[in-house]
Design a protein around this motif. Structure first.
Motif, PDB file in Angstrom:
ATOM      1  N   TYR A  11       0.820  -1.212   0.000  1.00 45.78           N
ATOM      2  CA  TYR A  11       0.000   0.000   0.000  1.00 45.78           C
ATOM      3  C   TYR A  11       0.854   1.263   0.000  1.00 45.78           C
ATOM      4  O   TYR A  11       0.523   2.246  -0.671  1.00 45.78           O
ATOM      5  CB  TYR A  11      -0.933   0.006   1.204  1.00 45.78           C
ATOM      6  CG  TYR A  11      -2.187  -0.814   1.013  1.00 45.78           C
ATOM      7  CD1 TYR A  11      -3.162  -0.403   0.112  1.00 45.78           C
ATOM      8  CD2 TYR A  11      -2.392  -1.991   1.711  1.00 45.78           C
ATOM      9  CE1 TYR A  11      -4.309  -1.148  -0.079  1.00 45.78           C
ATOM     10  CE2 TYR A  11      -3.538  -2.739   1.528  1.00 45.78           C
ATOM     11  CZ  TYR A  11      -4.497  -2.310   0.629  1.00 45.78           C
ATOM     12  OH  TYR A  11      -5.626  -3.044   0.436  1.00 45.78           O
ATOM     13  N   ILE A  12       1.961   1.235   0.733  1.00 48.10           N
ATOM     14  CA  ILE A  12       2.828   2.414   0.789  1.00 48.10           C
ATOM     15  C   ILE A  12       3.555   2.603  -0.538  1.00 48.10           C
ATOM     16  O   ILE A  12       3.602   3.707  -1.091  1.00 48.10           O
ATOM     17  CB  ILE A  12       3.824   2.293   1.962  1.00 48.10           C
ATOM     18  CG1 ILE A  12       3.063   2.382   3.300  1.00 48.10           C
ATOM     19  CG2 ILE A  12       4.889   3.385   1.879  1.00 48.10           C
ATOM     20  CD1 ILE A  12       3.904   2.043   4.511  1.00 48.10           C
ATOM     21  N   ASP A  13       4.111   1.509  -1.068  1.00 46.31           N
ATOM     22  CA  ASP A  13       4.863   1.607  -2.319  1.00 46.31           C
ATOM     23  C   ASP A  13       3.985   2.048  -3.483  1.00 46.31           C
ATOM     24  O   ASP A  13       4.454   2.697  -4.418  1.00 46.31           O
ATOM     25  CB  ASP A  13       5.514   0.264  -2.661  1.00 46.31           C
ATOM     26  CG  ASP A  13       6.639  -0.107  -1.696  1.00 46.31           C
ATOM     27  OD1 ASP A  13       7.073   0.781  -0.939  1.00 46.31           O
ATOM     28  OD2 ASP A  13       7.058  -1.285  -1.701  1.00 46.31           O
ATOM     29  N   SER A  14       2.702   1.687  -3.442  1.00 49.11           N
ATOM     30  CA  SER A  14       1.795   2.055  -4.532  1.00 49.11           C
ATOM     31  C   SER A  14       1.418   3.530  -4.503  1.00 49.11           C
ATOM     32  O   SER A  14       0.896   4.063  -5.477  1.00 49.11           O
ATOM     33  CB  SER A  14       0.509   1.221  -4.443  1.00 49.11           C
ATOM     34  OG  SER A  14      -0.275   1.643  -3.336  1.00 49.11           O
ATOM     35  N   GLY A  15       1.659   4.187  -3.373  1.00 49.83           N
ATOM     36  CA  GLY A  15       1.255   5.582  -3.220  1.00 49.83           C
ATOM     37  C   GLY A  15      -0.188   5.746  -2.773  1.00 49.83           C
ATOM     38  O   GLY A  15      -0.676   6.875  -2.645  1.00 49.83           O
ATOM     39  N   PHE A  16      -0.875   4.605  -2.514  1.00 49.55           N
ATOM     40  CA  PHE A  16      -2.280   4.685  -2.108  1.00 49.55           C
ATOM     41  C   PHE A  16      -2.418   5.402  -0.766  1.00 49.55           C
ATOM     42  O   PHE A  16      -3.304   6.237  -0.592  1.00 49.55           O
ATOM     43  CB  PHE A  16      -2.867   3.281  -2.018  1.00 49.55           C
ATOM     44  CG  PHE A  16      -4.333   3.247  -1.677  1.00 49.55           C
ATOM     45  CD1 PHE A  16      -5.283   3.491  -2.652  1.00 49.55           C
ATOM     46  CD2 PHE A  16      -4.764   2.962  -0.390  1.00 49.55           C
ATOM     47  CE1 PHE A  16      -6.643   3.466  -2.349  1.00 49.55           C
ATOM     48  CE2 PHE A  16      -6.116   2.933  -0.076  1.00 49.55           C
ATOM     49  CZ  PHE A  16      -7.057   3.186  -1.061  1.00 49.55           C
ATOM     50  N   ILE A  17      -1.541   5.065   0.172  1.00 47.13           N
ATOM     51  CA  ILE A  17      -1.566   5.725   1.475  1.00 47.13           C
ATOM     52  C   ILE A  17      -0.991   7.130   1.326  1.00 47.13           C
ATOM     53  O   ILE A  17       0.127   7.314   0.865  1.00 47.13           O
ATOM     54  CB  ILE A  17      -0.749   4.926   2.506  1.00 47.13           C
ATOM     55  CG1 ILE A  17      -1.294   3.505   2.652  1.00 47.13           C
ATOM     56  CG2 ILE A  17      -0.753   5.643   3.851  1.00 47.13           C
ATOM     57  CD1 ILE A  17      -2.715   3.416   3.155  1.00 47.13           C
ATOM     58  N   GLY A  18      -1.756   8.103   1.684  1.00 46.94           N
ATOM     59  CA  GLY A  18      -1.337   9.496   1.579  1.00 46.94           C
ATOM     60  C   GLY A  18      -1.792  10.128   0.284  1.00 46.94           C
ATOM     61  O   GLY A  18      -2.402  11.182   0.289  1.00 46.94           O
ATOM     62  N   GLY A  19      -1.505   9.464  -0.843  1.00 50.66           N
ATOM     63  CA  GLY A  19      -1.889  10.023  -2.127  1.00 50.66           C
ATOM     64  C   GLY A  19      -3.365   9.918  -2.413  1.00 50.66           C
ATOM     65  O   GLY A  19      -3.950  10.785  -3.067  1.00 50.66           O
ATOM     66  N   VAL A  20      -3.978   8.830  -1.950  1.00 48.70           N
ATOM     67  CA  VAL A  20      -5.412   8.622  -2.182  1.00 48.70           C
ATOM     68  C   VAL A  20      -6.173   8.713  -0.866  1.00 48.70           C
ATOM     69  O   VAL A  20      -7.030   9.565  -0.686  1.00 48.70           O
ATOM     70  CB  VAL A  20      -5.666   7.268  -2.874  1.00 48.70           C
ATOM     71  CG1 VAL A  20      -7.167   7.034  -3.068  1.00 48.70           C
ATOM     72  CG2 VAL A  20      -4.931   7.205  -4.218  1.00 48.70           C
ATOM     73  N   THR A  21      -5.856   7.827   0.058  1.00 50.76           N
ATOM     74  CA  THR A  21      -6.556   7.836   1.340  1.00 50.76           C
ATOM     75  C   THR A  21      -5.697   8.479   2.419  1.00 50.76           C
ATOM     76  O   THR A  21      -4.465   8.458   2.343  1.00 50.76           O
ATOM     77  CB  THR A  21      -6.921   6.404   1.771  1.00 50.76           C
ATOM     78  OG1 THR A  21      -7.700   6.454   2.972  1.00 50.76           O
ATOM     79  CG2 THR A  21      -5.692   5.549   2.028  1.00 50.76           C
TER      80      THR A  21
END
Length: 308
Positions: A28-38
């Protein structure tokens, strides 16, 4: 279950949830989902993904929909399209005795999910093909193989949602139940970003909109913005499908009672609905929601009547 899962002459040995959580967290962190999306903390996202209680809720959802369609989930052969880290399949088999199978692609948004799924399957000594590495556009099962095909919060992420439903229908037996849970982009809520949404917003406008919240607009391009009209277009090509429901009753009950889980960003949604209650606007909100099809998520339940 094998000794690895049950313990030898002792209580069940749980999986190494901490290690599984670390695997998911990296994805989740490497994908950028955390912070960038949620803005939901990664620990909370991972906790929800690995939650046995959440898997049990999904299994209860399958049981209720099956019963309403005249089927017994306990004796049905079930396929989950998009199994993620496998909690529903694993929990369904281990705790509920269901004949449930799954598919999940290895080249997905978060490649760590299938790895976690494999580890859970191995831990509980389940068949290695309980969850197969496959996409919804090419389901690796024969025609009319399942009594129930279920998918939750997956259709918005696939490459071709119409093809996925076509395949789901193909592997479904006549009289079988198709149960699809998907965000309603004709409603006021977007759960990945955890923000209010403008119903029916096109992707180009959605990218500008989420940028106002400081979120990554590129993620919008990964989403299929599905609503009731999208389903109507798909249904126009499948005359052998009887719609049993859209999830309105579930949505209305949640609105009126505030009785719904707070998985992921739903805690924000619950606070918004609470404000609607306190403002005295619940009754007109429910009236409008019914007429404008704001139910969210869409819980599309349909019966296959004949080969389609």
């Amino acid at each position: 279950m094998a000794d690895a899962a049950t313990g030898r002459n002792g209580p069940p040995v749980p999986p190494d949830w901490a290690e599984l959580g670390r695997l998911l967290s990296r994805g989740y962190i490497d994908s950028g989902f955390i912070g960038g999306v949620t803005r939901v903390p990664v620990a909370d996202v991972v906790r929800d993904m690995l939650s046995e209680a959440r898997a049990d809720e999904q299994i209860d959802e399958i049981r209720r929909a099956a019963a309403a369609a005249g089927l017994d989930a306990g004796t049905a052969r079930i396929l989950e399209v998009g199994s993620g880290c496998g909690m529903t399949v694993v929990r369904g088999r281990v705790a509920h005795g269901l004949d449930i199978h799954g598919i999940e692609p290895s080249m997905g948004e978060y490649s760590s999910t299938l790895d976690v799924c494999r580890r859970l399957i191995d831990h509980y000594d389940l068949p290695v093909n309980a969850v197969r590495d496959a996409t919804g556009e090419a389901i690796p099962f024969a025609d009319a193989s399942f009594d129930i095909v279920y998918s939750s919060n997956v259709l918005e992420h696939v490459g071709n949602p119409g093809a996925v439903l076509d395949e789901a229908l193909r592997v479904l037996k006549p009289g079988g139940l198709l149960l699809i849970v998907v965000p309603n982009y004709g409603s006021w809520w977007e759960g990945h970003y955890g923000i209010l949404w403008l119903p029916g917003m096109p992707a180009w406008l959605a990218k500008r909109y989420v940028r106002l919240f400081g979120r990554d607009p590129a993620y919008v391009d990964t989403l299929n913005l599905i609503d009731r009209r999208w389903f109507d277009r798909w249904l126009s090509r499948h005359r052998g499908v009887e719609v049993l429901g859209w999830g309105w009753e579930v949505f209305e009950r949640r609105l009126r009672t505030l009785d719904f889980g707070e998985w992921a960003a739903l805690s924000v949604a619950k606070r918004i609905v609470t404000l609607v209650h306190r403002s005295g606007l619940l009754r007109p909100a429910v009236w409008l929601a019914r007429r404008l099809h704001w139910e969210t998520p869409i819980i599309f339940a349909a019966r296959k009547h004949r080969s389609d």
